[in-house]
Design a protein around this motif. Structure first.
Motif, PDB file in Angstrom:
ATOM      1  N   PRO A 127       0.648  -1.473  -0.252  1.00 58.14           N
ATOM      2  CA  PRO A 127       0.012  -0.168  -0.127  1.00 58.14           C
ATOM      3  C   PRO A 127       0.874   1.008  -0.276  1.00 58.14           C
ATOM      4  O   PRO A 127       0.248   2.268  -0.857  1.00 58.14           O
ATOM      5  CB  PRO A 127      -0.797   0.209   1.165  1.00 58.14           C
ATOM      6  CG  PRO A 127      -0.983  -1.319   1.603  1.00 58.14           C
ATOM      7  CD  PRO A 127       0.391  -2.485   0.976  1.00 58.14           C
ATOM      8  N   GLU A 128       1.853   1.629   0.791  1.00 62.08           N
ATOM      9  CA  GLU A 128       2.956   2.358   1.143  1.00 62.08           C
ATOM     10  C   GLU A 128       3.337   2.606  -0.451  1.00 62.08           C
ATOM     11  O   GLU A 128       3.891   3.965  -0.871  1.00 62.08           O
ATOM     12  CB  GLU A 128       3.827   2.603   1.901  1.00 62.08           C
ATOM     13  CG  GLU A 128       3.366   2.186   3.332  1.00 62.08           C
ATOM     14  CD  GLU A 128       2.622   1.102   3.480  1.00 62.08           C
ATOM     15  OE1 GLU A 128       2.779  -0.480   2.968  1.00 62.08           O
ATOM     16  OE2 GLU A 128       1.859   0.584   4.787  1.00 62.08           O
ATOM     17  N   ASP A 141       1.072   3.945  -2.922  1.00 60.52           N
ATOM     18  CA  ASP A 141       0.180   5.042  -2.442  1.00 60.52           C
ATOM     19  C   ASP A 141       1.371   6.285  -3.073  1.00 60.52           C
ATOM     20  O   ASP A 141       0.870   7.397  -3.744  1.00 60.52           O
ATOM     21  CB  ASP A 141       0.503   5.259  -1.149  1.00 60.52           C
ATOM     22  CG  ASP A 141      -0.628   6.673  -1.275  1.00 60.52           C
ATOM     23  OD1 ASP A 141      -1.563   7.158  -1.821  1.00 60.52           O
ATOM     24  OD2 ASP A 141      -0.399   7.568  -0.230  1.00 60.52           O
ATOM     25  N   LYS A 142       2.802   5.847  -3.267  1.00 60.90           N
ATOM     26  CA  LYS A 142       3.788   6.985  -3.812  1.00 60.90           C
ATOM     27  C   LYS A 142       3.219   6.936  -4.830  1.00 60.90           C
ATOM     28  O   LYS A 142       3.867   7.828  -5.610  1.00 60.90           O
ATOM     29  CB  LYS A 142       5.034   6.605  -3.167  1.00 60.90           C
ATOM     30  CG  LYS A 142       5.413   6.551  -1.405  1.00 60.90           C
ATOM     31  CD  LYS A 142       6.745   6.514  -1.156  1.00 60.90           C
ATOM     32  CE  LYS A 142       6.606   5.902   0.331  1.00 60.90           C
ATOM     33  NZ  LYS A 142       8.424   5.767   0.899  1.00 60.90           N
ATOM     34  N   GLY A 160      -0.981   6.582  -5.882  1.00 65.60           N
ATOM     35  CA  GLY A 160      -2.190   7.053  -5.420  1.00 65.60           C
ATOM     36  C   GLY A 160      -3.506   6.001  -4.866  1.00 65.60           C
ATOM     37  O   GLY A 160      -3.094   5.928  -5.722  1.00 65.60           O
ATOM     38  N   VAL A 161      -4.468   6.812  -3.599  1.00 63.22           N
ATOM     39  CA  VAL A 161      -4.850   5.559  -3.730  1.00 63.22           C
ATOM     40  C   VAL A 161      -7.122   6.251  -3.999  1.00 63.22           C
ATOM     41  O   VAL A 161      -7.490   5.609  -3.779  1.00 63.22           O
ATOM     42  CB  VAL A 161      -5.129   5.344  -1.973  1.00 63.22           C
ATOM     43  CG1 VAL A 161      -3.819   4.091  -1.867  1.00 63.22           C
ATOM     44  CG2 VAL A 161      -5.414   6.462  -0.974  1.00 63.22           C
ATOM     45  N   VAL A 170     -12.320   3.292   0.128  1.00 66.54           N
ATOM     46  CA  VAL A 170     -12.020   4.924   0.648  1.00 66.54           C
ATOM     47  C   VAL A 170     -12.442   5.458   1.213  1.00 66.54           C
ATOM     48  O   VAL A 170     -13.532   6.183   0.625  1.00 66.54           O
ATOM     49  CB  VAL A 170     -11.115   5.615  -0.135  1.00 66.54           C
ATOM     50  CG1 VAL A 170      -9.724   6.475   0.052  1.00 66.54           C
ATOM     51  CG2 VAL A 170      -9.584   5.099  -1.098  1.00 66.54           C
ATOM     52  N   VAL A 230      -3.252   5.133   4.618  1.00 62.32           N
ATOM     53  CA  VAL A 230      -2.391   5.549   4.538  1.00 62.32           C
ATOM     54  C   VAL A 230      -3.376   7.111   4.956  1.00 62.32           C
ATOM     55  O   VAL A 230      -4.316   7.064   5.302  1.00 62.32           O
ATOM     56  CB  VAL A 230      -2.151   5.444   2.380  1.00 62.32           C
ATOM     57  CG1 VAL A 230      -2.146   4.087   2.346  1.00 62.32           C
ATOM     58  CG2 VAL A 230      -3.894   5.662   1.972  1.00 62.32           C
ATOM     59  N   ARG A 238      -1.900  11.155   3.838  1.00 59.12           N
ATOM     60  CA  ARG A 238      -1.983  11.915   2.990  1.00 59.12           C
ATOM     61  C   ARG A 238      -2.144  13.276   3.459  1.00 59.12           C
ATOM     62  O   ARG A 238      -2.561  13.403   3.939  1.00 59.12           O
ATOM     63  CB  ARG A 238      -2.971  12.126   1.499  1.00 59.12           C
ATOM     64  CG  ARG A 238      -2.402  12.569   0.469  1.00 59.12           C
ATOM     65  CD  ARG A 238      -1.085  12.807  -0.157  1.00 59.12           C
ATOM     66  NE  ARG A 238      -0.817  11.733  -0.901  1.00 59.12           N
ATOM     67  CZ  ARG A 238      -1.660  10.770  -1.753  1.00 59.12           C
ATOM     68  NH1 ARG A 238      -1.829  11.507  -2.493  1.00 59.12           N
ATOM     69  NH2 ARG A 238      -1.512   9.506  -2.301  1.00 59.12           N
TER      70      ARG A 238
END
Length: 243
Positions: free
Chosen positions: A27-28, A31-32, A35-36, A89, A121, A123
């Protein structure tokens, strides 16, 4: 640590074991790279009325008791649309990274899911306040609104919201203000106000309990000008249903 521990798989990006893999990434790392949340801005401009202090959330201008409540209203209004293959999300919480000001950095805590497995996560986004004047304050200064529809009764706010979502944008109200016991809806034109009341009657049992005319001066042509206030009381769901 071994690549597979109790069913964990290695992330193609960082090599760490993870229970959740999205396109081969933990997930990390996902996301980088991707993005989620689809279209989540790094900076979000928020209109704030310098006359009454309300903020614009969607098509509505809202009051708030504390600055923190205002931030919560703004963040809750964001559509957190997941990036495929993320399935959902939701905003789980937030915290301030800088002090509240005209430009404030906020850390979002997001809870997402994929194939029944949840992961978290975070942001960081910037809320930038944009000094503005809300429609109602413009109207109050100019005296140009024509009709006020005061909707009162249980579920008034939800019912008004349903009707507003069906209106022709050209007939949208000047402003919509939640008040104690209901909602005040301001219109430029009486025709639009009349159609709004009619639409209310198509989805709920309503009673027009009072109509008041207020003299507000004369026009440039010397004709008497008046404002109309219509008080509508909601009495329950319509037997006809929504049309």
């Amino acid at each position: 640590m071994e690549a597979f521990v109790r069913g964990l798989k290695s992330c193609a990006g960082c090599g760490r074991p993870s229970e959740v893999l999205l396109r081969g990434l933990c997930p990390e790392c996902f996301d980088k790279r991707h993005g989620v949340v689809e279209g989540l801005p790094r900076e979000l401009a928020v209109d704030v009325c310098t006359s009454c202090g309300r903020i614009r959330v969607g098509h509505r201008w809202l009051y708030y008791r504390t600055p923190e409540e205002g931030v919560g209203l703004i963040l809750s209004s964001i559509a957190y649309k997941p990036v495929h293959p993320v399935e959902q999300v939701v905003l789980e919480g937030w915290s301030l990274e800088t002090s509240l000001d005209w430009r404030t950095r906020v850390r979002l805590r997001l809870k997402a899911s994929h194939q029944g497995l949840a992961f978290n996560v975070s942001r960081s986004i910037v809320l930038r306040l944009n000094p503005s004047t809300c429609p109602l304050c413009i109207v109050k200064r100019s005296g140009e609104y024509d009709t006020l529809v005061q909707v009162r009764g249980a579920a008034a706010e939800d019912t008004v919201e349903r009707v507003l979502n069906t209106l022709d944008p050209k007939e949208a109200p000047v402003d919509v203000i939640p008040v104690r016991g209901g909602v005040d809806v301001y219109f430029h034109h009486r025709g639009a106000a009349a159609r709004f009341v009619s639409r209310l009657g198509s989805i709920a049992r309503v009673k027009v309990s009072r109509i008041v005319y207020e003299h507000v001066g004369t026009s440039s042509m010397g004709k008497r000008r008046s404002r109309k206030t219509i008080v509508v009381r909601l009495e329950g769901a319509s037997q006809r249903g929504e049309r």
